[in-house]
Design a protein around this motif. Structure first.
Motif, PDB file in Angstrom:
ATOM      1  N   ILE A  15       0.859  -1.176   0.000  1.00  0.00           N
ATOM      2  CA  ILE A  15       0.000   0.000   0.000  1.00  0.00           C
ATOM      3  C   ILE A  15       0.901   1.233   0.000  1.00  0.00           C
ATOM      4  O   ILE A  15       1.493   1.593   1.020  1.00  0.00           O
ATOM      5  CB  ILE A  15      -0.926   0.037   1.232  1.00  0.00           C
ATOM      6  CG1 ILE A  15      -1.742  -1.249   1.319  1.00  0.00           C
ATOM      7  CG2 ILE A  15      -1.834   1.255   1.166  1.00  0.00           C
ATOM      8  CD1 ILE A  15      -2.717  -1.454   0.189  1.00  0.00           C
ATOM      9  N   ASN A  16       1.039   1.845  -1.137  1.00  0.00           N
ATOM     10  CA  ASN A  16       1.771   3.105  -1.250  1.00  0.00           C
ATOM     11  C   ASN A  16       1.288   3.824  -2.500  1.00  0.00           C
ATOM     12  O   ASN A  16       0.467   3.305  -3.267  1.00  0.00           O
ATOM     13  CB  ASN A  16       3.295   2.869  -1.282  1.00  0.00           C
ATOM     14  CG  ASN A  16       3.727   1.940  -2.407  1.00  0.00           C
ATOM     15  OD1 ASN A  16       3.264   2.051  -3.539  1.00  0.00           O
ATOM     16  ND2 ASN A  16       4.638   1.015  -2.105  1.00  0.00           N
ATOM     17  N   GLY A  17       1.790   5.020  -2.721  1.00  0.00           N
ATOM     18  CA  GLY A  17       1.313   5.817  -3.836  1.00  0.00           C
ATOM     19  C   GLY A  17       1.578   5.196  -5.188  1.00  0.00           C
ATOM     20  O   GLY A  17       0.766   5.324  -6.117  1.00  0.00           O
ATOM     21  N   VAL A 162      -8.644   9.903  -7.400  1.00  0.00           N
ATOM     22  CA  VAL A 162      -9.194   9.399  -6.151  1.00  0.00           C
ATOM     23  C   VAL A 162     -10.443   8.582  -6.479  1.00  0.00           C
ATOM     24  O   VAL A 162     -11.201   8.928  -7.387  1.00  0.00           O
ATOM     25  CB  VAL A 162      -9.507  10.562  -5.189  1.00  0.00           C
ATOM     26  CG1 VAL A 162     -10.495  11.537  -5.795  1.00  0.00           C
ATOM     27  CG2 VAL A 162     -10.004  10.060  -3.839  1.00  0.00           C
ATOM     28  N   ASP A 163     -10.639   7.500  -5.753  1.00  0.00           N
ATOM     29  CA  ASP A 163     -11.819   6.656  -5.933  1.00  0.00           C
ATOM     30  C   ASP A 163     -12.953   7.214  -5.093  1.00  0.00           C
ATOM     31  O   ASP A 163     -13.014   7.012  -3.871  1.00  0.00           O
ATOM     32  CB  ASP A 163     -11.493   5.212  -5.507  1.00  0.00           C
ATOM     33  CG  ASP A 163     -12.639   4.252  -5.768  1.00  0.00           C
ATOM     34  OD1 ASP A 163     -13.770   4.724  -6.029  1.00  0.00           O
ATOM     35  OD2 ASP A 163     -12.410   3.031  -5.697  1.00  0.00           O
ATOM     36  N   ARG A 164     -13.870   7.929  -5.732  1.00  0.00           N
ATOM     37  CA  ARG A 164     -14.937   8.621  -5.009  1.00  0.00           C
ATOM     38  C   ARG A 164     -16.051   7.678  -4.551  1.00  0.00           C
ATOM     39  O   ARG A 164     -16.930   8.101  -3.795  1.00  0.00           O
ATOM     40  CB  ARG A 164     -15.487   9.763  -5.868  1.00  0.00           C
ATOM     41  CG  ARG A 164     -14.438  10.821  -6.095  1.00  0.00           C
ATOM     42  CD  ARG A 164     -14.894  11.971  -6.956  1.00  0.00           C
ATOM     43  NE  ARG A 164     -13.755  12.821  -7.248  1.00  0.00           N
ATOM     44  CZ  ARG A 164     -13.322  13.791  -6.448  1.00  0.00           C
ATOM     45  NH1 ARG A 164     -13.951  14.037  -5.308  1.00  0.00           N
ATOM     46  NH2 ARG A 164     -12.267  14.507  -6.776  1.00  0.00           N
ATOM     47  N   THR A 165     -16.036   6.439  -5.003  1.00  0.00           N
ATOM     48  CA  THR A 165     -16.994   5.477  -4.457  1.00  0.00           C
ATOM     49  C   THR A 165     -16.618   5.106  -3.022  1.00  0.00           C
ATOM     50  O   THR A 165     -17.459   4.639  -2.252  1.00  0.00           O
ATOM     51  CB  THR A 165     -17.062   4.197  -5.311  1.00  0.00           C
ATOM     52  OG1 THR A 165     -15.795   3.525  -5.270  1.00  0.00           O
ATOM     53  CG2 THR A 165     -17.409   4.525  -6.761  1.00  0.00           C
ATOM     54  N   ILE A 166     -15.350   5.322  -2.677  1.00  0.00           N
ATOM     55  CA  ILE A 166     -14.870   5.041  -1.317  1.00  0.00           C
ATOM     56  C   ILE A 166     -14.665   6.333  -0.536  1.00  0.00           C
ATOM     57  O   ILE A 166     -15.145   6.485   0.590  1.00  0.00           O
ATOM     58  CB  ILE A 166     -13.552   4.238  -1.358  1.00  0.00           C
ATOM     59  CG1 ILE A 166     -13.771   2.878  -2.007  1.00  0.00           C
ATOM     60  CG2 ILE A 166     -12.979   4.068   0.049  1.00  0.00           C
ATOM     61  CD1 ILE A 166     -12.503   2.086  -2.223  1.00  0.00           C
ATOM     62  N   TYR A 171     -19.404   9.346   5.214  1.00  0.00           N
ATOM     63  CA  TYR A 171     -19.036   8.705   6.482  1.00  0.00           C
ATOM     64  C   TYR A 171     -18.903   9.704   7.626  1.00  0.00           C
ATOM     65  O   TYR A 171     -18.570   9.326   8.747  1.00  0.00           O
ATOM     66  CB  TYR A 171     -17.718   7.939   6.321  1.00  0.00           C
ATOM     67  CG  TYR A 171     -17.767   6.896   5.222  1.00  0.00           C
ATOM     68  CD1 TYR A 171     -18.375   5.666   5.435  1.00  0.00           C
ATOM     69  CD2 TYR A 171     -17.221   7.166   3.966  1.00  0.00           C
ATOM     70  CE1 TYR A 171     -18.441   4.718   4.427  1.00  0.00           C
ATOM     71  CE2 TYR A 171     -17.276   6.222   2.945  1.00  0.00           C
ATOM     72  CZ  TYR A 171     -17.886   5.008   3.189  1.00  0.00           C
ATOM     73  OH  TYR A 171     -17.951   4.067   2.185  1.00  0.00           O
ATOM     74  N   ARG A 172     -19.149  10.977   7.357  1.00  0.00           N
ATOM     75  CA  ARG A 172     -18.980  11.970   8.420  1.00  0.00           C
ATOM     76  C   ARG A 172     -20.161  11.912   9.392  1.00  0.00           C
ATOM     77  O   ARG A 172     -21.309  12.130   9.014  1.00  0.00           O
ATOM     78  CB  ARG A 172     -18.837  13.378   7.836  1.00  0.00           C
ATOM     79  CG  ARG A 172     -18.494  14.432   8.909  1.00  0.00           C
ATOM     80  CD  ARG A 172     -18.090  15.751   8.285  1.00  0.00           C
ATOM     81  NE  ARG A 172     -17.841  16.793   9.271  1.00  0.00           N
ATOM     82  CZ  ARG A 172     -16.711  16.969   9.930  1.00  0.00           C
ATOM     83  NH1 ARG A 172     -15.690  16.146   9.714  1.00  0.00           N
ATOM     84  NH2 ARG A 172     -16.563  17.953  10.803  1.00  0.00           N
ATOM     85  N   ASN A 173     -19.851  11.625  10.649  1.00  0.00           N
ATOM     86  CA  ASN A 173     -20.879  11.576  11.697  1.00  0.00           C
ATOM     87  C   ASN A 173     -20.346  12.173  12.992  1.00  0.00           C
ATOM     88  O   ASN A 173     -20.750  11.791  14.088  1.00  0.00           O
ATOM     89  CB  ASN A 173     -21.357  10.135  11.926  1.00  0.00           C
ATOM     90  CG  ASN A 173     -20.207   9.197  12.262  1.00  0.00           C
ATOM     91  OD1 ASN A 173     -19.088   9.641  12.542  1.00  0.00           O
ATOM     92  ND2 ASN A 173     -20.466   7.894  12.218  1.00  0.00           N
ATOM     93  N   LYS A 174     -19.441  13.107  12.852  1.00  0.00           N
ATOM     94  CA  LYS A 174     -18.791  13.707  14.007  1.00  0.00           C
ATOM     95  C   LYS A 174     -19.791  14.479  14.854  1.00  0.00           C
ATOM     96  O   LYS A 174     -20.589  15.267  14.339  1.00  0.00           O
ATOM     97  CB  LYS A 174     -17.672  14.645  13.528  1.00  0.00           C
ATOM     98  CG  LYS A 174     -16.862  15.225  14.668  1.00  0.00           C
ATOM     99  CD  LYS A 174     -15.913  16.309  14.189  1.00  0.00           C
ATOM    100  CE  LYS A 174     -15.289  16.970  15.410  1.00  0.00           C
ATOM    101  NZ  LYS A 174     -14.671  18.234  15.085  1.00  0.00           N
ATOM    102  N   GLY A 233      -9.698   1.400   2.679  1.00  0.00           N
ATOM    103  CA  GLY A 233     -11.082   1.381   2.238  1.00  0.00           C
ATOM    104  C   GLY A 233     -11.993   2.282   3.039  1.00  0.00           C
ATOM    105  O   GLY A 233     -11.657   3.418   3.395  1.00  0.00           O
ATOM    106  N   LYS A 234     -13.199   1.780   3.341  1.00  0.00           N
ATOM    107  CA  LYS A 234     -14.226   2.590   4.002  1.00  0.00           C
ATOM    108  C   LYS A 234     -13.802   3.010   5.406  1.00  0.00           C
ATOM    109  O   LYS A 234     -14.175   4.091   5.867  1.00  0.00           O
ATOM    110  CB  LYS A 234     -15.540   1.811   4.045  1.00  0.00           C
ATOM    111  CG  LYS A 234     -16.148   1.575   2.668  1.00  0.00           C
ATOM    112  CD  LYS A 234     -17.441   0.789   2.749  1.00  0.00           C
ATOM    113  CE  LYS A 234     -18.032   0.578   1.362  1.00  0.00           C
ATOM    114  NZ  LYS A 234     -19.290  -0.211   1.404  1.00  0.00           N
TER     115      LYS A 234
END
Length: 335
Positions: A15-17, A162-166, A171-174, A233-234
């Motif tokens: 996992i790297n760029g 960027v993969d915008r499906t992920i 996911y923001r619920n702060k 991922g998510k």
């Protein structure tokens, strides 16, 4: 279906760029009727580099036989390590055309890790890319840097996506009022992570996502940082989305895909005004760049998160694939 051979010193599961880039453009390539085939250290005997275990040191025997068997239409050497070096030697000897990539500020990294003078590394880089048809690098500023160091080959800026499906804001619920400062990185000395971990910003919580050889040192030095380990991922997207500011402390990146992943989730980027951030961050729109990271954080908190997302759309993997495809070099097939 045309075949593109990618020669890389990275394992596909890393996992790297670099790995992220090829995996994502490969998805676009398949849709356009191309297939990627890889030659990696996994096909040979290899060991981890003692000073940087992300780098694999392989003995790539029978490189020529592997290339002959694949019979690619195009060959792309992604890295300047042992795998790339052996492929370069074979291709140059047999007058087979190829192109290359320059992903990492190799000279600066080696100086930080082992003290090797940059002039020595730059001589190697210049020599390595001497016979390539084109060099693909990350940004316009990297094009200029390579030219300043004497590379005369055709050098092309190559964007990222960027993969915008992920990576998105779903996911923001702060709910807590404290300011979440996030850094996502490989934990390695050259990443300048002490600059993030030592930040003192009022009413803030610092979270570090990542793993690597420098993590133990960071854990021992900074008890006010939450180290959550490696995420993908998510789960990773949730950390981005619930952060208030993404802090990017590195001074040696050629790009920094983590920055645009954060932007896609609505999180602005605070960073130093150095290569990488200067090319990626639209100041006043997706983040701020200051030598004082606290000032950059303060300004980032003023930004509208929806605006950050909207301005991040200029980064896409389909565009990155188009640039890659348009700069492929046909092999002179003497295999």
């Amino acid at each position: 279906m045309k075949t593109i051979l990618i020669v890389t010193d990275n394992l596909n599961e890393q996992i790297n760029g670099v790995v992220t880039t090829y995996k994502n453009i490969e998805t676009c390539a398949i849709r356009d009727g191309y297939r990627f085939v890889y030659i990696t250290p996994g096909e040979f005997s290899y060991i981890d580099c003692p000073i940087y275990n992300e780098v694999k040191i392989a003995l790539p025997r029978q490189m020529g036989e592997k290339i002959k068997k694949i019979r690619p239409n195009y060959i792309h050497i992604a890295t300047e390590g042992p795998i790339g070096l052996w492929a370069r030697a074979y291709l140059t000897k047999h007058n087979i055309s190829y192109n290359t990539a320059y992903h990492t500020r190799f000279a600066e990294g080696l100086k930080t890790l082992v003290g090797l003078p940059e002039t020595i590394t730059w001589r190697y880089i210049k020599w390595f890319h001497k016979h390539t048809g084109k060099v693909l690098t990350t940004t316009d500023s990297m094009v200029q840097q390579l030219k300043q160091h004497g590379l005369t080959t055709n050098i092309v800026p190559w964007s990222r996506g960027v993969d915008r499906t992920i990576f998105n804001s779903n996911y923001r619920n702060k709910t807590k009022k404290e300011i979440i400062l996030l850094c996502v990185s490989r934990a390695s000395k050259e990443k300048n992570l002490d600059a993030f971990c030592s930040i003192k910003y009022p009413n803030s919580k610092k979270i570090f996502v990542g793993d690597g050889p420098y993590l133990k040192t960071l854990r021992e030095k900074y008890n006010d940082v939450e180290f959550v380990g490696f995420k993908t991922g998510k789960e990773l997207a949730a950390y981005y989305a619930n952060a208030d500011v993404f802090v990017f402390p590195s001074r040696w990146e050629t790009f920094g895909i983590v920055m645009i992943e954060a932007m896609a989730c609505g999180t602005p980027v605070a960073a130093y005004p150095t290569q990488g951030p200067l090319d990626v961050v639209d100041e006043g729109k997706t983040g701020f760049l200051y030598e004082d990271l606290n000032m950059a954080i303060e300004r980032c908190l003023e930004l509208n998160r929806r605006g950050v997302i909207n301005h991040s759309y200029r980064w896409s993997w389909s565009e990155a694939w188009k640039i890659f495809k348009d700069n492929l070099i046909n092999c002179k097939d003497e295999q």
